[in-house]
Design a protein around this motif. Structure first.
Motif, PDB file in Angstrom:
ATOM      1  N   ALA A   1       1.407  -1.266  -0.189  1.00 54.84           N
ATOM      2  CA  ALA A   1       0.193   0.219   0.108  1.00 54.84           C
ATOM      3  C   ALA A   1       0.896   1.079  -0.225  1.00 54.84           C
ATOM      4  O   ALA A   1       0.509   2.625  -0.311  1.00 54.84           O
TER       5      ALA A   1
ATOM      6  N   THR B   1       1.074   4.345  -2.959  1.00 53.54           N
ATOM      7  CA  THR B   1       0.163   5.470  -2.412  1.00 53.54           C
ATOM      8  C   THR B   1       1.820   6.897  -2.780  1.00 53.54           C
ATOM      9  O   THR B   1       1.019   7.753  -3.583  1.00 53.54           O
TER      10      THR B   1
ATOM     11  N   GLU C   1       1.044   6.615  -6.497  1.00 54.26           N
ATOM     12  CA  GLU C   1       0.074   7.990  -7.252  1.00 54.26           C
ATOM     13  C   GLU C   1       0.329   9.323  -6.843  1.00 54.26           C
ATOM     14  O   GLU C   1      -0.361  10.459  -7.599  1.00 54.26           O
TER      15      GLU C   1
ATOM     16  N   ASP D   1      -2.561   4.800   8.454  1.00 60.02           N
ATOM     17  CA  ASP D   1      -4.931   5.460   8.569  1.00 60.02           C
ATOM     18  C   ASP D   1      -4.385   6.298   7.050  1.00 60.02           C
ATOM     19  O   ASP D   1      -5.391   5.265   5.856  1.00 60.02           O
TER      20      ASP D   1
ATOM     21  N   ALA E   1      -5.176   3.108   3.801  1.00 60.01           N
ATOM     22  CA  ALA E   1      -5.951   2.248   4.200  1.00 60.01           C
ATOM     23  C   ALA E   1      -6.182   2.483   2.715  1.00 60.01           C
ATOM     24  O   ALA E   1      -6.903   1.784   1.824  1.00 60.01           O
ATOM     25  N   PRO E   2      -6.666   3.985   2.148  1.00 62.61           N
ATOM     26  CA  PRO E   2      -8.046   3.662   0.331  1.00 62.61           C
ATOM     27  C   PRO E   2      -6.718   3.151  -0.786  1.00 62.61           C
ATOM     28  O   PRO E   2      -7.608   1.924  -1.192  1.00 62.61           O
ATOM     29  N   ALA E   3      -5.414   2.994  -0.852  1.00 63.49           N
ATOM     30  CA  ALA E   3      -4.622   1.499  -1.429  1.00 63.49           C
ATOM     31  C   ALA E   3      -4.963   0.741  -1.251  1.00 63.49           C
ATOM     32  O   ALA E   3      -4.975  -0.205  -2.418  1.00 63.49           O
TER      33      ALA E   3
ATOM     34  N   GLU F   1      -7.639  -0.488   0.220  1.00 63.08           N
ATOM     35  CA  GLU F   1      -8.957  -1.561   0.114  1.00 63.08           C
ATOM     36  C   GLU F   1      -8.563  -1.082  -1.491  1.00 63.08           C
ATOM     37  O   GLU F   1      -9.118  -2.470  -2.367  1.00 63.08           O
ATOM     38  N   ARG F   2      -8.377  -0.043  -2.204  1.00 62.60           N
ATOM     39  CA  ARG F   2      -7.856  -0.376  -3.822  1.00 62.60           C
ATOM     40  C   ARG F   2      -7.186  -1.822  -4.293  1.00 62.60           C
ATOM     41  O   ARG F   2      -7.476  -2.402  -5.546  1.00 62.60           O
TER      42      ARG F   2
ATOM     43  N   ALA G   1      -6.729  -4.385   2.540  1.00 61.06           N
ATOM     44  CA  ALA G   1      -7.350  -3.874   3.650  1.00 61.06           C
ATOM     45  C   ALA G   1      -7.184  -4.699   4.991  1.00 61.06           C
ATOM     46  O   ALA G   1      -7.195  -3.858   6.315  1.00 61.06           O
TER      47      ALA G   1
END
Length: 389
Positions: free
Chosen positions: A266, A270, A273, A325, A328-330, A332-333, A337
């Protein structure tokens, strides 16, 4: 991901080809260095050659420099879950093969083995002995977890590499689990980096402003062993076309390995991105990152983290929770997660502390007993109650 080389891996064009589109973006691969233990004493036993003979060329298993070490290689997978499933099967298959000859365990350093161990046979290891000396190479009884992530093209690789350098101490602190050496409590959360530092090109890697600079680094000195001995805790791997994170202790269970791998996966995603959005800062100075590295080695998650730009210091545990924290978005993708969330347990219940509570003999017994512990598991650390086989 065995370290085999062909062709000119030090040329700029060859490097660009290695990191090109053929390397699928954000795949993840694992390398896990394992201890071979005497079935009765649980001391290290130098039987890797005998184990490899039993394995009959199975490509999942490769030798390493210590004769009491074997490495599991998990090829690129789309998700952490897929890679961990392969690792779990490889652990089970290996345990079946070594039955009666040895037991297996994960950990950064064996807790009570003698500091000097046997070196595996082979021309490469003989060359390393000649170059660095018997007293240094025989002390390389260090066991690490290496995580490879592909970025799918050379444009992202070096900016992400430069940014990832400053996060290495956080990963090291999270994975620190080897406080003992030769039966003595070293006072460190992880003694493994100290053994590695007997060799050159260790620790926090240098900035790499361009592929020309990287190619030059691989070529210098001309007598060196190219990237096979470029042992920094992070490196762009010119054969596999990946970023290889080499900072973590080998974990006792596959569940803890999954948590560490999810953080790396992750984090790389991140940072990629952020690079694409033009949001990566200038690389942090190496010596400031090294200050955080020392705290991670000494105190693990109980240490401090100092912002390499502002100088503000805060608890490493708080820094890790904030990092989780942010990732977490990465995660999830990337479908990791749950594995990322499991990393919070590594923060709240540091494995170095659990190891220290057991003592050297108890730690070896617990690590062997939990080698095949299932994943996921509600409790993944080493505790006194885990000593039952």
């Amino acid at each position: 991901m065995a370290r085999r080389h062909s062709g000119d891996v030090c040329g700029v064009h060859a490097i660009a080809d290695a990191f090109g589109p053929a390397a699928r973006p954000l795949t993840i691969g694992l390398e896990e260095e394992l201890m071979l233990l005497d079935p009765v004493t649980l001391d290290l036993t130098p039987c890797a050659a005998d184990v490899l003979e039993r394995l009959k060329g199975d490509p999942r298993y490769v030798p390493e420099q210590p004769a009491a070490q074997l490495e599991i290689v998990v090829p690129p997978a789309a998700t952490v879950g897929e890679a961990i499933a392969e690792l779990a099967v490889a652990r089970v298959d290996l345990a079946r093969v070594v039955d009666g000859l040895a037991r297996l365990a994960g950990g950064g350093v064996h807790p009570f083995a003698a500091g000097l161990g046997a070196v595996a046979p082979g021309a490469r290891y003989a060359a390393l002995l000649e170059e660095y000396g018997d007293g240094v190479m025989r002390r390389q009884l260090a066991f690490g977890l290496h995580v490879h992530v592909a970025l799918g093209g050379p444009g992202r690789v070096l900016p992400v590499y430069d940014a990832l350098r400053e996060e290495l101490p956080a990963i090291a602190a999270l994975a620190a689990a080897s406080p003992f050496y030769e039966g003595v409590d070293t006072g460190l959360a992880s003694f493994r980096p100290k053994l590695a530092e007997l060799l050159p090109r260790q620790g926090v890697p240098p900035e790499l402003p361009s592929w020309d600079a990287y190619a030059e680094a691989l070529r210098w000195p001309a007598r060196s062993f190219a990237d096979a001995c470029w042992w920094w805790e992070l490196r762009p791997h010119p054969v596999h076309g990946t970023l290889e994170v080499r900072v973590a202790d080998t974990q006792t269970t596959v569940a803890d390995t999954a948590a560490v791998a999810a953080v790396v996966h992750a984090l790389v995603a991140t940072l990629a991105e952020r690079h694409d959005a033009g949001e990566l800062p200038a690389p942090a100075p190496t010596w400031r990152i090294a200050e955080n590295r020392w705290s991670a080695c000494r105190h693990g998650v109980r240490g401090t983290w100092t912002d390499p730009r502002t100088g503000l210091t805060r608890p490493m545990a708080a820094r890790l929770h904030d990092l989780l924290d942010a990732l977490a978005p990465a995660a999830e993708r990337l479908c990791c997660a749950s594995e990322l969330e499991a990393a919070r347990d590594l923060v709240e219940r540091p494995r170095a502390e659990s190891a220290r509570a057991l003592g050297p003999q108890g730690l070896a017994a617990a690590a062997a007993a939990r080698f095949l512990a299932p994943t996921p598991s509600p409790r993944t650390d080493i505790l006194p109650g885990d000593l039952v086989d």
